[in-house]
Write an enzyme that holds these catalytic residues in place. Structure first.
Site, PDB file in Angstrom:
ATOM      1  CB  CYS A  91      -0.881  -0.003   1.243  1.00 23.36           C
ATOM      2  SG  CYS A  91      -1.985   1.415   1.361  1.00 23.36           S
ATOM      3  CG  LEU A  92       1.196   3.842  -3.405  1.00 17.11           C
ATOM      4  CD1 LEU A  92       0.523   4.705  -4.461  1.00 17.11           C
ATOM      5  CD2 LEU A  92       2.710   3.816  -3.611  1.00 17.11           C
ATOM      6  CG  HIS A 133      -5.644  -2.534  -1.135  1.00 21.12           C
ATOM      7  ND1 HIS A 133      -4.628  -3.135  -0.420  1.00 21.12           N
ATOM      8  CD2 HIS A 133      -5.376  -1.198  -1.095  1.00 21.12           C
ATOM      9  CE1 HIS A 133      -3.805  -2.204   0.038  1.00 21.12           C
ATOM     10  NE2 HIS A 133      -4.236  -1.017  -0.357  1.00 21.12           N
ATOM     11  CD  GLU A 134      -6.365   1.117  -3.972  1.00 22.65           C
ATOM     12  OE1 GLU A 134      -6.531   2.090  -3.207  1.00 22.65           O
ATOM     13  OE2 GLU A 134      -5.258   0.551  -4.100  1.00 22.65           O
ATOM     14  CG  HIS A 137      -7.308   2.768   0.981  1.00 19.46           C
ATOM     15  ND1 HIS A 137      -6.571   2.993   2.121  1.00 19.46           N
ATOM     16  CD2 HIS A 137      -6.481   2.110   0.128  1.00 19.46           C
ATOM     17  CE1 HIS A 137      -5.350   2.478   1.965  1.00 19.46           C
ATOM     18  NE2 HIS A 137      -5.273   1.923   0.763  1.00 19.46           N
TER      19      HIS A 137
HETATM   20  C1  QAP Z   1      -2.858  -1.918  -3.630  1.00 22.16           C
HETATM   21  O1  QAP Z   1      -0.807  -0.789  -3.777  1.00 22.16           O
HETATM   22  C2  QAP Z   1      -2.497  -3.339  -3.935  1.00 22.16           C
HETATM   23  O2  QAP Z   1       5.352  -0.371  -0.134  1.00 22.16           O
HETATM   24  C3  QAP Z   1      -2.056  -0.898  -4.401  1.00 22.16           C
HETATM   25  O3  QAP Z   1       7.365   1.093  -1.111  1.00 22.16           O
HETATM   26  C4  QAP Z   1      -1.191  -3.829  -3.796  1.00 22.16           C
HETATM   27  O4  QAP Z   1       0.125   0.331  -5.469  1.00 22.16           O
HETATM   28  C5  QAP Z   1      -3.458  -4.200  -4.346  1.00 22.16           C
HETATM   29  C6  QAP Z   1       3.871   0.601  -3.320  1.00 22.16           C
HETATM   30  C7  QAP Z   1      -0.886  -5.146  -4.091  1.00 22.16           C
HETATM   31  C8  QAP Z   1      -3.152  -5.508  -4.647  1.00 22.16           C
HETATM   32  C9  QAP Z   1      -1.874  -5.982  -4.532  1.00 22.16           C
HETATM   33  C10 QAP Z   1       4.024   0.028  -2.067  1.00 22.16           C
HETATM   34  C11 QAP Z   1       4.911   1.352  -3.827  1.00 22.16           C
HETATM   35  C12 QAP Z   1       2.632   0.463  -4.091  1.00 22.16           C
HETATM   36  C13 QAP Z   1       5.201   0.194  -1.355  1.00 22.16           C
HETATM   37  C14 QAP Z   1       0.250  -0.167  -4.381  1.00 22.16           C
HETATM   38  C15 QAP Z   1       6.241   0.958  -1.872  1.00 22.16           C
HETATM   39  C16 QAP Z   1       6.094   1.536  -3.118  1.00 22.16           C
HETATM   40  C17 QAP Z   1       1.505  -0.107  -3.619  1.00 22.16           C
HETATM   41 CO    CO Z   2      -3.637   1.025  -0.094  1.00 19.33          CO
END
Ligand code: QAP
Ligand code: CO
Length: 166
Positions: A91-92, A133-134, A137
């Site tokens: 997660c960002l 996931h979104e 949020h």
């Molecule tokens: C949600 O997450 C997601 O830790 C979106 O250092 C993630 O874009 C749904 C990100 C995986 C399904 C599977 C995370 C970038 C990006 C970090 C993301 C990071 C840099 C996460």
């Molecule tokens: Co997230």
């Protein structure tokens, strides 16, 4: 376009419940553009308005390899869920943390697109995980809330320490 600040867990504002979007207007298009620039720069595959401290039901996703297939979901609603899958999520708002979460394998989602038109989408695999996931949020929920209290508290401490170091 502009890169927006992303709220970092455990910021309490990440627990705000988003309100429905009333009008798909120029201001919303501007926010979508800014969120897209922010997500692509990160880089990420999904971003909810909650994460940029805008508490409206808007999220964007691009799970394509080519990063040129932006999907916009306004006022999204999951109308059916089926099956189970485990996926290592990130997660960002929780940088550097990746943990397995179990969610539905298939979801059907109803939302408005960026033109205000209603659409229905059946998603599987990564896209399905990303949508769930979104949408979490927008409900004020961060993926670490699915983990054990011990794991969550370790992540919380790691995030707080990281912030103090900056
Ligand atoms: C949600 O997450 C997601 O830790 C979106 O250092 C993630 O874009 C749904 C990100 C995986 C399904 C599977 C995370 C970038 C990006 C970090 C993301 C990071 C840099 C996460
Ligand atoms: Co997230």
């Amino acid at each position: 376009m502009a890169i927006l600040d992303i709220l970092n867990y455990p910021d309490p504002r990440l627990h705000t419940v988003a309100k429905p979007v009333k009008e798909v207007d120029a201001a919303l298009h501007r926010l979508i553009d800014d969120m897209a620039e922010t997500m692509y720069a990160a880089p990420g595959i999904g971003l909810a308005a909650t994460q940029v401290n805008r508490h409206i039901q808007l999220l964007i996703i691009d799970t394509s390899e080519t990063k040129d297939q932006l999907q916009v979901f306004i006022n999204p609603r999951i109308t059916s869920k089926d099956g189970e899958q485990e996926y290592e999520e990130g997660c960002l708002s929780v940088p550097g943390v990746y943990e397995n979460v179990t969610r539905a394998e298939k979801v059907t989602v109803e939302a408005l697109d960026e033109t205000g038109k209603l659409f229905t989408l059946e998603a599987h695999g990564l896209l399905s995980v990303c949508i769930q996931h979104e949408i979490d949020h927008l409900l004020g929920k961060v993926f670490v809330e699915y983990l054990s209290p011990l794991k969550r508290s370790r992540i919380k401490n790691k995030m707080l320490k990281h912030h103090r170091a900056i």
